[in-house]
Write a protein that holds these residues in place. Structure first.
Motif, PDB file in Angstrom:
ATOM      1  N   VAL A 178       8.592   6.561  -7.438  1.00 49.91           N
ATOM      2  CA  VAL A 178       7.403   6.497  -6.585  1.00 49.91           C
ATOM      3  C   VAL A 178       7.433   5.244  -5.715  1.00 49.91           C
ATOM      4  O   VAL A 178       7.134   5.288  -4.515  1.00 49.91           O
ATOM      5  CB  VAL A 178       6.129   6.528  -7.454  1.00 49.91           C
ATOM      6  CG1 VAL A 178       4.889   6.319  -6.593  1.00 49.91           C
ATOM      7  CG2 VAL A 178       6.035   7.849  -8.209  1.00 49.91           C
ATOM      8  N   ASP A 179       7.833   4.121  -6.299  1.00 48.15           N
ATOM      9  CA  ASP A 179       7.880   2.866  -5.538  1.00 48.15           C
ATOM     10  C   ASP A 179       8.838   2.951  -4.353  1.00 48.15           C
ATOM     11  O   ASP A 179       8.614   2.310  -3.326  1.00 48.15           O
ATOM     12  CB  ASP A 179       8.296   1.709  -6.449  1.00 48.15           C
ATOM     13  CG  ASP A 179       7.181   1.267  -7.376  1.00 48.15           C
ATOM     14  OD1 ASP A 179       6.030   1.667  -7.157  1.00 48.15           O
ATOM     15  OD2 ASP A 179       7.475   0.521  -8.334  1.00 48.15           O
ATOM     16  N   SER A 180       9.931   3.703  -4.509  1.00 47.39           N
ATOM     17  CA  SER A 180      10.899   3.781  -3.411  1.00 47.39           C
ATOM     18  C   SER A 180      10.260   4.340  -2.143  1.00 47.39           C
ATOM     19  O   SER A 180      10.639   3.961  -1.035  1.00 47.39           O
ATOM     20  CB  SER A 180      12.102   4.642  -3.828  1.00 47.39           C
ATOM     21  OG  SER A 180      11.780   6.019  -3.893  1.00 47.39           O
ATOM     22  N   LEU A 181       9.289   5.244  -2.297  1.00 48.86           N
ATOM     23  CA  LEU A 181       8.591   5.781  -1.129  1.00 48.86           C
ATOM     24  C   LEU A 181       7.527   4.820  -0.627  1.00 48.86           C
ATOM     25  O   LEU A 181       7.451   4.533   0.575  1.00 48.86           O
ATOM     26  CB  LEU A 181       7.945   7.127  -1.454  1.00 48.86           C
ATOM     27  CG  LEU A 181       7.110   7.699  -0.296  1.00 48.86           C
ATOM     28  CD1 LEU A 181       8.010   8.164   0.843  1.00 48.86           C
ATOM     29  CD2 LEU A 181       6.196   8.823  -0.760  1.00 48.86           C
ATOM     30  N   THR A 182       6.704   4.301  -1.538  1.00 46.18           N
ATOM     31  CA  THR A 182       5.599   3.444  -1.095  1.00 46.18           C
ATOM     32  C   THR A 182       6.118   2.188  -0.397  1.00 46.18           C
ATOM     33  O   THR A 182       5.512   1.714   0.563  1.00 46.18           O
ATOM     34  CB  THR A 182       4.714   3.042  -2.293  1.00 46.18           C
ATOM     35  OG1 THR A 182       5.487   2.336  -3.254  1.00 46.18           O
ATOM     36  CG2 THR A 182       4.109   4.280  -2.943  1.00 46.18           C
ATOM     37  N   VAL A 183       7.254   1.663  -0.866  1.00 44.22           N
ATOM     38  CA  VAL A 183       7.837   0.487  -0.209  1.00 44.22           C
ATOM     39  C   VAL A 183       8.231   0.820   1.222  1.00 44.22           C
ATOM     40  O   VAL A 183       7.999   0.035   2.147  1.00 44.22           O
ATOM     41  CB  VAL A 183       9.057  -0.020  -1.014  1.00 44.22           C
ATOM     42  CG1 VAL A 183       9.876  -0.990  -0.174  1.00 44.22           C
ATOM     43  CG2 VAL A 183       8.600  -0.711  -2.292  1.00 44.22           C
ATOM     44  N   SER A 184       8.821   1.995   1.431  1.00 45.39           N
ATOM     45  CA  SER A 184       9.235   2.381   2.786  1.00 45.39           C
ATOM     46  C   SER A 184       8.041   2.619   3.694  1.00 45.39           C
ATOM     47  O   SER A 184       8.168   2.554   4.915  1.00 45.39           O
ATOM     48  CB  SER A 184      10.107   3.642   2.732  1.00 45.39           C
ATOM     49  OG  SER A 184       9.343   4.786   2.409  1.00 45.39           O
ATOM     50  N   ARG A 185       6.878   2.886   3.094  1.00 43.26           N
ATOM     51  CA  ARG A 185       5.658   3.077   3.880  1.00 43.26           C
ATOM     52  C   ARG A 185       4.872   1.776   4.037  1.00 43.26           C
ATOM     53  O   ARG A 185       3.743   1.776   4.500  1.00 43.26           O
ATOM     54  CB  ARG A 185       4.756   4.138   3.218  1.00 43.26           C
ATOM     55  CG  ARG A 185       5.405   5.504   3.077  1.00 43.26           C
ATOM     56  CD  ARG A 185       5.790   6.088   4.412  1.00 43.26           C
ATOM     57  NE  ARG A 185       4.647   6.218   5.292  1.00 43.26           N
ATOM     58  CZ  ARG A 185       4.719   6.310   6.614  1.00 43.26           C
ATOM     59  NH1 ARG A 185       5.913   6.265   7.195  1.00 43.26           N
ATOM     60  NH2 ARG A 185       3.638   6.416   7.347  1.00 43.26           N
ATOM     61  N   GLY A 186       5.485   0.663   3.608  1.00 46.78           N
ATOM     62  CA  GLY A 186       4.860  -0.643   3.834  1.00 46.78           C
ATOM     63  C   GLY A 186       3.926  -1.108   2.749  1.00 46.78           C
ATOM     64  O   GLY A 186       3.224  -2.113   2.929  1.00 46.78           O
ATOM     65  N   TRP A 187       3.908  -0.420   1.591  1.00 48.09           N
ATOM     66  CA  TRP A 187       2.988  -0.794   0.513  1.00 48.09           C
ATOM     67  C   TRP A 187       3.796  -1.224  -0.696  1.00 48.09           C
ATOM     68  O   TRP A 187       4.545  -0.430  -1.266  1.00 48.09           O
ATOM     69  CB  TRP A 187       2.071   0.376   0.181  1.00 48.09           C
ATOM     70  CG  TRP A 187       1.191   0.157  -1.032  1.00 48.09           C
ATOM     71  CD1 TRP A 187       0.760  -1.033  -1.519  1.00 48.09           C
ATOM     72  CD2 TRP A 187       0.647   1.170  -1.881  1.00 48.09           C
ATOM     73  NE1 TRP A 187      -0.025  -0.840  -2.631  1.00 48.09           N
ATOM     74  CE2 TRP A 187      -0.116   0.512  -2.864  1.00 48.09           C
ATOM     75  CE3 TRP A 187       0.703   2.552  -1.898  1.00 48.09           C
ATOM     76  CZ2 TRP A 187      -0.786   1.206  -3.878  1.00 48.09           C
ATOM     77  CZ3 TRP A 187       0.036   3.243  -2.892  1.00 48.09           C
ATOM     78  CH2 TRP A 187      -0.717   2.586  -3.865  1.00 48.09           C
TER      79      TRP A 187
END
Length: 969
Positions: free
Chosen positions: A486-495
């Motif tokens: 999940v973190d791999s996506l949220t990081v790419s979205r700036g969060w």
């Protein structure tokens, strides 16, 4: 090797100390009973055969040892210090907890801590610890750090034992026997009796009975050495264990977020990030396995979390803090501020609840569709939702919706093969009884790349009967892996989530696509000629057919072509996208159909990264099998080398020079290219050898084919004749991402893992020069054989400490107040010389090997498209053949037309003739075609470029990312 888990390090130190103390006291007791007059009260008067002692006996045993042994080895004092520091660190934490929120159970544990610490402190003093500390401080002596723990703990010679002079010979023999058998049972190599009784008649009356075997320490494994505490002591140890584990979660989650930040904003290859994530997950699994073997039935995430939060996360909020410290010029650390940790976030409680809610909802119908109540909660997830303007609650809801939708797609894809058998073929598979693991019967049917083990675990839980409580079956590592996904996506979205700063928000990585590197590897649209795997397979199969026609053997490459086609079809159908996006009959459509039917991949950088890892490994091992079965690679490498040596080619051609360096031992005897007798060098390497060796190799290949459970097993390069070298990626995969399980025999000495092991190898004095050198282990011998001097090997540890310090650059982190620095990771007060004492340090070193193999100029075995290189080989030979045929060159005529034996392998025969003779016309033609045009390694890598250590790949947005440095909890 060092334990990165603070609890595991504490347990290891405790066992080592107990082992030494018990064997020391046993030796004293067995030496002579007459010497035991005046034994301290509470000290044992009989030998210990259990490997366990109560807390109350620690001081008396120490007094007994102090009376008869002098001097005490310095490492024993160090072990005392480490153990005491570990217990005091934990006691301090729990005191802070109960000071804020009283808890009777923790208060009892703190009392147990106090009793334990007092006993160890008194024992330390009885053994002369205070005097030793004073001497160390006065002389600034650190020589004890050089002591080898095994030599001191397990050798157990007790040279300083003061037993007087009246010990008879029999007693001396007993002492010697005790010393010889003083190692733990699993460390001795002597064969012992199997315990079987001999058959015979019953003994006559009066005949002496065979005495029963006396209990000894010989059969007590090292892991069973322990200090017996009361019931509260056991609770204390469990609290220490879960505290250590949760600290590891926080540290590793922060590291993994930083890795995926580098992917999205800095251009790091997603396969490298996937590999580093797998290593971090492997660390969690390893810690779990080591800790929970002592606490059976208490190994689920639910139990751990209830323990660490006292069963109520809301009330636990405020119990744990993160500190910001100031480091002075004298390295003193002063804590100046602290921040309360977000318990639900940092302990992954949100993620765990999302997983449990998904499983419960899926179980209700097992149809692959959310229930109406769940549908109302997770529908209309928007991948472009503005996280920067959202409230915290809105972000959490957005992430929860994504997590559950993604899990639905994952399970639906993974279970599709069985669901379709039931719905379309009328079969009756009972879903809750199916073995969904990677060892199960359905693993041979490809549905996914990179996440099969995780998908199997989640699918097994989701397919249980409605209402089945699976919480006790969810290990912490499963939750941690989902959190990383999940973190791999949220990081790419700036969060991002920082332990110190909480929610950190920046602009999304606008130019990043999760499938970026997968698309480069596969190149479905054939946009980059000479690079993509798919087009490489197509072109090579055509050349295989042409070569088969040239030799008049239409089955010549049939098996290789078949396997290549099967792998390519698997990649096209299940890597980066799947048949699911086009709709699978009777399978619910993707939960992301409103935005992207390929959402399973498009919205998961993690899946793309780990999927690419598996694809790269399959492509590499398949390519080695291709090379092992055709003559072209050997022929061209040997021809190129000869042409350079003879001056026909003035400067080595990049591609061939690099291949010669990477696979030197495969092409030449001992990896040494010849300077003369070039034909003899080729013959010496390719000679089939004795019939027995051929038989053994074929038998090995049959064994591999018979025992393989999946495609990776079938393609195992260890059964190859020449090309057996595994990539670093393959070594980590085979070792289940645990670097300590990689065999020394397969490690390149110059790799980071190889240097790490050499740096930790025992140092001895060279009998000739008197200098300190490493002990001659097989790995050290291989390094020396490669020309690495002992002076270089002795510097490996220092080199790694510097080179491995590749945390996020300081200028990319938020500024700290003047005079402040980021504190080191909590290490339970351990003072140790061993390098890589923290997980982050170790990961930084391992990253060098991973990135170097996948996408850097260091040793990029996995970055090269070997199929396109093979295509180039065939094209070079084809041009040489056309020109020599037109010239009617005598070597070509003999190899291709006249000699019936040579025509069976035309290109190998032409090569042998060219190497053996001096036909200038032939050699000049070959040299011309090698350089028509000159080819470089970079022309056939999967990526657009290889990473350069000197190049800064980070963009400005990283300056606002959270602090991924180490923090103290």
């Amino acid at each position: 090797m060092a334990d990165q888990s603070s609890y595991l390090a504490y347990k290891r130190d405790t066992r080592q100390l107990l082992y030494w103390m018990i064997h020391a006291s046993n030796t004293i007791i067995k030496a002579s009973a007459s010497l035991l007059s005046g034994v301290p009260e509470g000290a044992p008067i009989s030998v210990n055969t259990t490997g366990q002692i109560p807390v109350s006996a620690i001081v008396p045993i120490s007094s007994l040892i102090a009376k008869h042994i002098s001097p005490i080895p310095s490492i024993i004092y160090r072990l005392f210090q480490n153990i005491i520091a570990a217990r005091r660190a934990t006691q301090s934490v729990f005191r802070q907890i109960v000071a804020q929120k009283p808890d009777p159970e923790i208060e009892k544990s703190n009392i147990s801590h106090g009793v334990f610490i007092n006993a160890l402190t008194q024992a330390f003093e009885v053994l002369g610890g205070n005097a030793w500390m004073a001497e160390q401080k006065l002389s600034n002596n650190t020589s004890d750090d050089e002591e080898n723990v095994d030599d001191v703990i397990f050798a157990n010679t007790f040279a300083g034992l003061n037993l007087g002079e009246n010990v008879d010979e029999d007693e001396e023999e007993d002492v010697d026997e005790e010393q010889r058998d003083s190692r733990p049972a699993q460390q001795t190599r002597q064969k012992r009796s199997n315990g079987k009784k001999k058959k015979g008649k019953k003994g006559k009356k009066g005949k002496a009975k065979v005495p029963t075997k006396e209990a000894t320490l010989d059969d007590v494994p090292f892991e069973s050495y322990r200090i017996i505490e009361d019931g509260d002591g056991l609770v204390t140890e469990y609290l220490m264990a879960v505290y250590s584990l949760t600290s590891q979660w926080v540290e590793l989650r922060s590291y993994v977020q930083g890795i995926w930040c580098e992917v999205a904003y800095g251009g790091l290859n997603s396969a490298s990030a996937g590999a580093m994530s797998n290593i971090a997950i492997g660390m969690i699994k390893k810690t779990e396995a080591a800790i929970f073997v002592e606490f059976p039935g208490h190994d689920s995430y639910e139990t751990v979390m209830n323990t660490i939060t006292r069963g109520n996360p809301d009330k636990a909020q405020g119990m744990f803090h993160l500190g910001l410290s100031r480091v002075g010029p004298d390295n003193s650390v002063e804590q100046v501020s602290e921040t309360a940790m977000d318990i639900r976030e940092q302990f992954m409680i949100h993620c765990y609840h999302d997983l449990c809610d998904f499983i419960l909802d899926f179980q209700k119908t097992r149809s692959g569709r959310p229930t109406k109540s769940m549908m109302a909660e997770i529908r209309d997830w928007d991948p472009k939702f503005n996280l920067q303007r959202a409230t915290k609650e809105q972000r959490l809801k957005w992430r929860r919706s994504y997590t559950i939708n993604w899990l639905y797609d994952l399970v639906n894809v993974f279970s599709a093969i069985v669901v379709q058998r039931n719905t379309m073929k009328g079969q009756h598979w009972v879903m809750e009884n199916i073995d969904w693991s990677i060892r199960g019967p359905w693993n041979q049917h490809r549905r996914l790349f990179g996440l099969n083990e995780f998908a199997g675990v989640v699918t097994t839980l989701a397919m249980q009967k409605p209402g089945t409580d699976v919480r006790t079956k969810i290990p912490p590592s499963c939750v941690f892996q989902l959190q990383c996904i999940v973190d791999s996506l949220t990081v790419s979205r700036g969060w991002s989530l920082s332990p110190l700063q909480g929610h950190v928000l920046i602009s999304p990585a606008s130019r990043f696509r999760p499938r970026r590197d997968v698309d480069l590897f596969l190149d479905r649209e054939n946009k980059r000629f000479g690079h993509g795997f798919r087009n490489g397979v197509d072109v090579l199969i055509q050349l295989f057919e042409k070569d088969a026609k040239l030799h008049g053997d239409f089955s010549r490459h049939k098996n290789m072509s078949t396997i290549l086609k099967e792998i390519m079809v698997d990649f096209v159908d299940w890597l980066g996208e799947s048949k699911y996006m086009h709709g699978l009959a009777t399978i619910p459509p993707s939960r992301f159909s409103n935005t992207n039917t390929n959402g399973l991949w498009e919205y998961s950088p993690f899946l793309c990264g780990v999927g690419l890892i598996e694809a790269l490994d399959l492509a590499y091992t398949m390519s080695l099998i291709v090379w092992d079965g055709i003559p072209e690679p050997f022929c061209l490498i040997h021809l190129h080398h000869m042409l350079v040596e003879k001056g026909y080619i003035k400067q080595p051609i990049g591609l061939f020079a690099t291949l010669q360096e990477l696979f030197g031992t495969a092409f030449f005897i001992d990896g040494k290219p010849p300077t003369s007798d070039f034909a003899g060098a080729l013959g010496a390497k390719t000679n089939p050898g004795a019939r027995r060796s051929v038989y053994d190799r074929r038998a090995l290949r049959r064994t591999v084919l018979r025992t393989a459970t999946d495609l990776h097993g079938y393609l195992d390069p260890s059964a190859n004749r020449f090309f057996k070298q595994k990539s670093m990626l393959g070594l980590f995969i085979d070792a289940d991402w645990d670097h300590e399980r990689i065999p020394d025999e397969q490690l390149p000495p110059a790799s980071a893992v190889g240097m790490l092991r050499i740096g930790r190898t025992k140092q001895v004095s060279d009998p000739v020069t008197g200098k300190e050198v490493h002990e001659s282990t097989p790995l050290v011998k291989r390094a020396r054989a490669l020309g690495m001097p002992d002076e270089m090997l002795m510097q490996f540890a220092t080199m790694l400490e510097t080179a491995g310090n590749d945390k996020i650059p300081e200028d990319l982190l938020p500024p700290l107040p003047e005079g402040y620095s980021r504190a080191p990771a909590l290490n339970f007060g351990r003072k140790k010389k061993d390098i890589m004492s923290s997980d982050r340090d170790l990961l930084s070193v391992l990253k060098m090997d991973i990135v170097g193999d996948i996408a850097s100029a260091a040793r990029p075995l996995s970055s090269l498209n070997y199929l396109w290189v093979t295509v180039r080989f065939f094209m070079i030979f084809s041009r040489i053949e056309d020109r020599l045929k037109q010239m009617r060159n005598p070597l070509w005529v003999r190899a291709y037309e006249e000699d019936s034996v040579m025509t069976r392998e035309k290109r190998a025969s032409l090569t042998a003739l060219a190497l053996a003779g001096d036909n200038q016309e032939c050699l000049q033609v070959m040299a011309d075609e090698f350089q028509n045009p000159r080819s470089g390694f970079m022309q056939h890598i999967y990526w657009e470029d290889l990473e350069d250590e000197e190049k800064d790949t980070h963009e400005d947005p990283l300056k606002n990312m959270p602090d991924y440095g180490c923090t103290v909890m």
